[in-house]
Motif scaffolding. Structure first.
Motif, mmCIF file in Angstrom:
data_model
loop_
_atom_site.group_PDB
_atom_site.id
_atom_site.type_symbol
_atom_site.label_atom_id
_atom_site.label_comp_id
_atom_site.label_asym_id
_atom_site.label_seq_id
_atom_site.Cartn_x
_atom_site.Cartn_y
_atom_site.Cartn_z
ATOM 1 N N TRP A 407 -13.187 -0.225 -46.900
ATOM 2 C CA TRP A 407 -12.234 -0.020 -45.842
ATOM 3 C C TRP A 407 -11.310 1.185 -46.011
ATOM 4 N N GLY A 408 -11.778 2.055 -47.153
ATOM 5 C CA GLY A 408 -10.864 3.198 -47.577
ATOM 6 C C GLY A 408 -9.697 2.597 -48.243
ATOM 7 N N THR A 409 -8.987 3.726 -48.620
ATOM 8 C CA THR A 409 -7.832 3.391 -49.524
ATOM 9 C C THR A 409 -6.627 3.935 -48.930
ATOM 10 N N GLY A 410 -5.400 3.489 -49.127
ATOM 11 C CA GLY A 410 -4.015 4.413 -49.166
ATOM 12 C C GLY A 410 -3.391 3.956 -47.790
ATOM 13 N N PRO A 411 -2.603 4.632 -47.186
ATOM 14 C CA PRO A 411 -2.099 4.584 -45.871
ATOM 15 C C PRO A 411 -2.873 4.885 -44.787
ATOM 16 N N ARG A 412 -4.040 5.796 -44.982
ATOM 17 C CA ARG A 412 -4.880 5.902 -43.764
ATOM 18 C C ARG A 412 -6.106 5.036 -43.935
ATOM 19 N N SER A 413 -6.102 3.782 -44.389
ATOM 20 C CA SER A 413 -7.328 2.920 -44.886
ATOM 21 C C SER A 413 -7.407 2.348 -43.493
ATOM 22 N N CYS A 414 -8.502 1.517 -43.084
ATOM 23 C CA CYS A 414 -8.837 1.119 -41.715
ATOM 24 C C CYS A 414 -7.889 0.174 -41.229
ATOM 25 N N ILE A 415 -7.420 0.390 -40.140
ATOM 26 C CA ILE A 415 -6.334 -0.389 -39.418
ATOM 27 C C ILE A 415 -6.964 -1.742 -38.721
ATOM 28 N N GLY A 416 -8.250 -1.508 -38.578
ATOM 29 C CA GLY A 416 -8.979 -2.755 -37.841
ATOM 30 C C GLY A 416 -9.854 -3.553 -38.790
ATOM 31 N N ARG A 417 -9.438 -3.843 -39.926
ATOM 32 C CA ARG A 417 -10.204 -4.556 -40.859
ATOM 33 C C ARG A 417 -10.408 -5.970 -40.213
ATOM 34 N N ALA A 418 -9.324 -6.432 -40.129
ATOM 35 C CA ALA A 418 -9.087 -7.942 -39.690
ATOM 36 C C ALA A 418 -9.834 -8.040 -38.346
#
Length: 472
Positions: A407-418
């Motif tokens: 899902w990527g990393t840090g504050p720009r990681s994927c917001i739509g994971r859930a």
């Protein structure tokens, strides 16, 4: 960490064999499957960090799990927009995934949209997701056990989920008489744009420039059409005056940033909507296709997913989906071996020692998650094997240094994971409950690259099972 002053220079990094003067490593380029080729280079002995040069342009590729984890340290490394995502930027210049980190709009959009991805929000989206699963089951049942085209089905299903759950719109992609509709045209144009973004990123110098010039008019037409489609979708919603809507589009149209008190500008609502349609469907469709391939290869996996579902029902409720632990393990293993986003770029904030090599401040590296998530040094000797049980909570204790960042990393990681995991779990549950899935070919899984890693189109047979349709 060792001092960066004691590290070797970048030119000392290993590189693929066959390097040519001036041209560099042209023999090591695969413009159609670039990250999979880099995986092979890493497995062939170049990893855990190596270089590739084309006409003097040097790409540093990180493939080892521990080095990849080092690059995720936000105090020493940051995000940088390069590669296919940078190519997609003209489609949605200020979207959450395409905007520069210096652009205040990405942070404003994330703060406004964060309530749209809470557990409470997931509960409100569930019925819309389930309605798409119903349409998919109906379509596959109508095939009567004949082969079903998985790529097309997952593209339409994931776009419909985003549209119905996030935007309150039925795109009618499961309407058998709507093949010439604007929504189907949107799907075709989006596919072409993603393909162009991937191939142009990895094109050869000079030849690629010529190819890009020839394709530019068509690319511009596709981008303009994609933007126009979304503008019309937003305008339709505004005309309905649903000011109390709390789905994603409702938040973008009415909510204010808790920090600044400002609403999103109109053009940014378009960018964010396009971002969700592109990223939200493509990555989840890729995950579902990999998962369906592995389910069809192993009847035991299908039985284990079914065993987690309520007996005598096709009506999966929100809480039922949340309890499907093995299905989540299964999806995580698909994400580990075939992450839809095969890698990401990181930039050194200060001089870094990475694997014994000096990475100067301001220098970018490419973290190849596709390789790092298969690294036997952090996942054990069976790292290349498909084994969902490795994600059992007890088994995970054997891999304290595991690298898993789909899902990527840090504050720009994927917001739509859930959102994506709930959607994928629900879809798999409904499909294996309704059908016995089997492959129509013995061919191994092959993946194409168009900004994401996604299986080449394949067919499955879906033979209906005798199940009850209401809760007992």
């Amino acid at each position: 960490m060792e001092s960066s002053s004691a590290a070797l220079p970048l030119d000392a990094l290993p590189h693929p064999p066959g390097r040519l003067p001036i041209l560099g490593d042209v023999a090591s380029v695969d413009r159609h499957r670039p990250t999979q080729h880099e995986l092979k280079l890493a497995q062939g002995g170049l990893g855990p960090i190596f270089q590739r040069k084309l006409l003097g342009t040097q790409l540093i590729i990180v493939t080892g799990g521990r080095l990849a984890a080092q690059c995720n340290d936000e105090t020493s490394w940051g995000r940088v927009l390069l590669g296919p995502l940078a190519k997609i930027r003209p489609v949605a210049p200020h979207g959450m995934f395409t905007a520069s980190s210096k652009d205040p709009l990405w942070g404003q959009a994330r703060r406004i949209l964060t309530p749209g991805f809470t557990q409470a929000a997931m509960r409100t989206y569930h019925d819309a997701m389930a309605s798409v699963a119903d349409d998919l089951v109906t379509e596959w049942a109508s095939a009567g056990g004949a082969g079903v085209a998985v790529h097309s089905a997952m593209t339409r299903a994931t776009l419909e989920v985003i549209a119905r759950a996030g935007f309150g719109r039925d795109l009618r992609l499961f309407d058998p008489v709507g093949q010439g509709s604007d929504s189907h045209r949107f799907v075709r144009e989006l596919g072409r744009t993603l393909q162009w973004a991937s191939e142009s990123t990895n094109d050869l110098p000079i030849i690629g420039d010529v190819r890009a010039a020839l394709r530019a008019p068509g690319v511009r037409r596709d981008i303009a059409s994609l933007q126009c489609y979304v503008d019309e979708l937003i305008a339709d919603r505004q005309h309905e005056n649903t000011s109390d809507a709390t789905d994603l589009l409702g938040l973008m149209l009415t909510a204010t940033d808790p920090e600044t008190g400002e609403r999103l500008p109109a053009d940014n609502i378009r960018d964010q909507t396009l971002t969700f349609l592109i990223a939200g469907h493509e990555t989840t469709a890729a995950l579902l296709e990999v998962a369906l391939y592995h389910l069809a290869q192993n009847l035991d996996y299908q039985d284990r997913v079914r065993a987690e579902m309520p007996a005598q029902t096709t009506d999966l409720g929100y809480d039922d989906v949340v309890k499907m632990r093995f299905a989540r393990q299964f999806l995580n293993e698909c994400l580990r071996l075939w992450p839809p986003a095969p890698g990401y770029f990181r930039i050194a904030r200060t001089d870094q020692n990475l694997g014994g090599y000096r990475i100067p401040a301001g220098r970018a590296v490419f973290v190849l998650a596709l390789a790092a998530q298969r690294d036997s040094d952090v996942w054990g000797p069976g790292a290349a094997d498909f084994d969902p049980d490795r994600f059992d909570s007890a088994a995970l204790r054997a891999f304290p240094d595991r690298f898993f960042q789909p899902w990527g990393t840090g504050p720009r990681s994927c917001i739509g994971r859930a959102f994506a995991l709930h959607e994928a779990t629900l879809m798999l549950g409904r499909l294996v409950h309704a059908f016995d899935l089997a492959t129509t070919s013995t061919a191994p899984l092959t993946l194409r690259e168009r900004g994401t890693l996604r299986p080449d189109p394949f067919e499955l047979t879906a033979r209906g099972r005798s199940v009850a349709t209401t809760r007992g």
